[in-house]
Design a protein around this motif. Structure first.
Motif, PDB file in Angstrom:
ATOM      1  N   ALA A 121       1.233   1.356  -3.984  1.00  0.00           N
ATOM      2  CA  ALA A 121       1.349   0.155  -3.148  1.00  0.00           C
ATOM      3  C   ALA A 121       0.049  -0.091  -2.418  1.00  0.00           C
ATOM      4  CB  ALA A 121       2.481   0.321  -2.167  1.00  0.00           C
ATOM      5  N   GLY A 156       5.909  -4.335   3.186  1.00  0.00           N
ATOM      6  CA  GLY A 156       4.680  -4.566   3.932  1.00  0.00           C
ATOM      7  C   GLY A 156       4.418  -6.040   4.180  1.00  0.00           C
ATOM      8  N   ALA A 157       4.947  -6.902   3.317  1.00  0.00           N
ATOM      9  CA  ALA A 157       4.770  -8.347   3.476  1.00  0.00           C
ATOM     10  C   ALA A 157       5.776  -8.940   4.457  1.00  0.00           C
ATOM     11  CB  ALA A 157       4.887  -9.036   2.118  1.00  0.00           C
ATOM     12  N   GLY A 158       6.657  -8.118   4.987  1.00  0.00           N
ATOM     13  CA  GLY A 158       7.605  -8.597   5.985  1.00  0.00           C
ATOM     14  C   GLY A 158       8.911  -9.103   5.419  1.00  0.00           C
ATOM     15  N   TYR A 159       9.322  -8.623   4.260  1.00  0.00           N
ATOM     16  CA  TYR A 159      10.595  -9.037   3.666  1.00  0.00           C
ATOM     17  C   TYR A 159      11.724  -8.555   4.575  1.00  0.00           C
ATOM     18  CZ  TYR A 159      14.045  -9.869  -0.001  1.00  0.00           C
ATOM     19  OH  TYR A 159      15.109 -10.323  -0.716  1.00  0.00           O
ATOM     20  N   SER A 183      12.884  -4.656   5.598  1.00  0.00           N
ATOM     21  CA  SER A 183      12.519  -4.214   6.941  1.00  0.00           C
ATOM     22  C   SER A 183      13.752  -3.703   7.676  1.00  0.00           C
ATOM     23  CB  SER A 183      11.879  -5.358   7.724  1.00  0.00           C
ATOM     24  OG  SER A 183      10.680  -5.755   7.123  1.00  0.00           O
ATOM     25  N   THR A 243       6.689  -1.841  -5.814  1.00  0.00           N
ATOM     26  CA  THR A 243       6.880  -3.267  -5.547  1.00  0.00           C
ATOM     27  C   THR A 243       7.754  -3.480  -4.309  1.00  0.00           C
ATOM     28  OG1 THR A 243       8.714  -3.349  -7.117  1.00  0.00           O
ATOM     29  CG2 THR A 243       6.544  -3.973  -7.951  1.00  0.00           C
ATOM     30  N   LEU A 278       5.561  -2.892  -1.313  1.00  0.00           N
ATOM     31  CA  LEU A 278       4.691  -4.037  -1.070  1.00  0.00           C
ATOM     32  C   LEU A 278       5.459  -5.173  -0.404  1.00  0.00           C
ATOM     33  CD1 LEU A 278       2.601  -4.073  -4.364  1.00  0.00           C
ATOM     34  CD2 LEU A 278       1.779  -3.577  -2.062  1.00  0.00           C
ATOM     35  N   ALA A 279       6.690  -5.409  -0.846  1.00  0.00           N
ATOM     36  CA  ALA A 279       7.520  -6.444  -0.223  1.00  0.00           C
ATOM     37  C   ALA A 279       7.810  -6.088   1.229  1.00  0.00           C
ATOM     38  CB  ALA A 279       8.824  -6.620  -1.006  1.00  0.00           C
TER      39      ALA A 279
END
Length: 41
Positions: free
Chosen positions: A41, A11-14, A18, A5, A8-9
């Motif tokens: 993921a 990869g979503a640009g959190y 990052s 998780t 995945l976050a």
């Protein structure tokens, strides 16, 4: 340790995750990812 998780976050640009990975790449932090988490993921 990052689980799927968190990956995945990331990869979503959190932004916080990052920045953590950037710190790890520059040697200011350590990142531990279990082998199967990138697969999940």
């Amino acid at each position: 340790m990052l689980d799927h998780t968190a990956l995945l976050a990331l990869g979503a640009g959190y932004p916080a995750l990052s920045g953590f990975v950037v710190d790890a790449a520059e040697g200011r932090a350590a990142v531990h990812v279990p082998a199967l988490c990138p697969t999940a993921a």
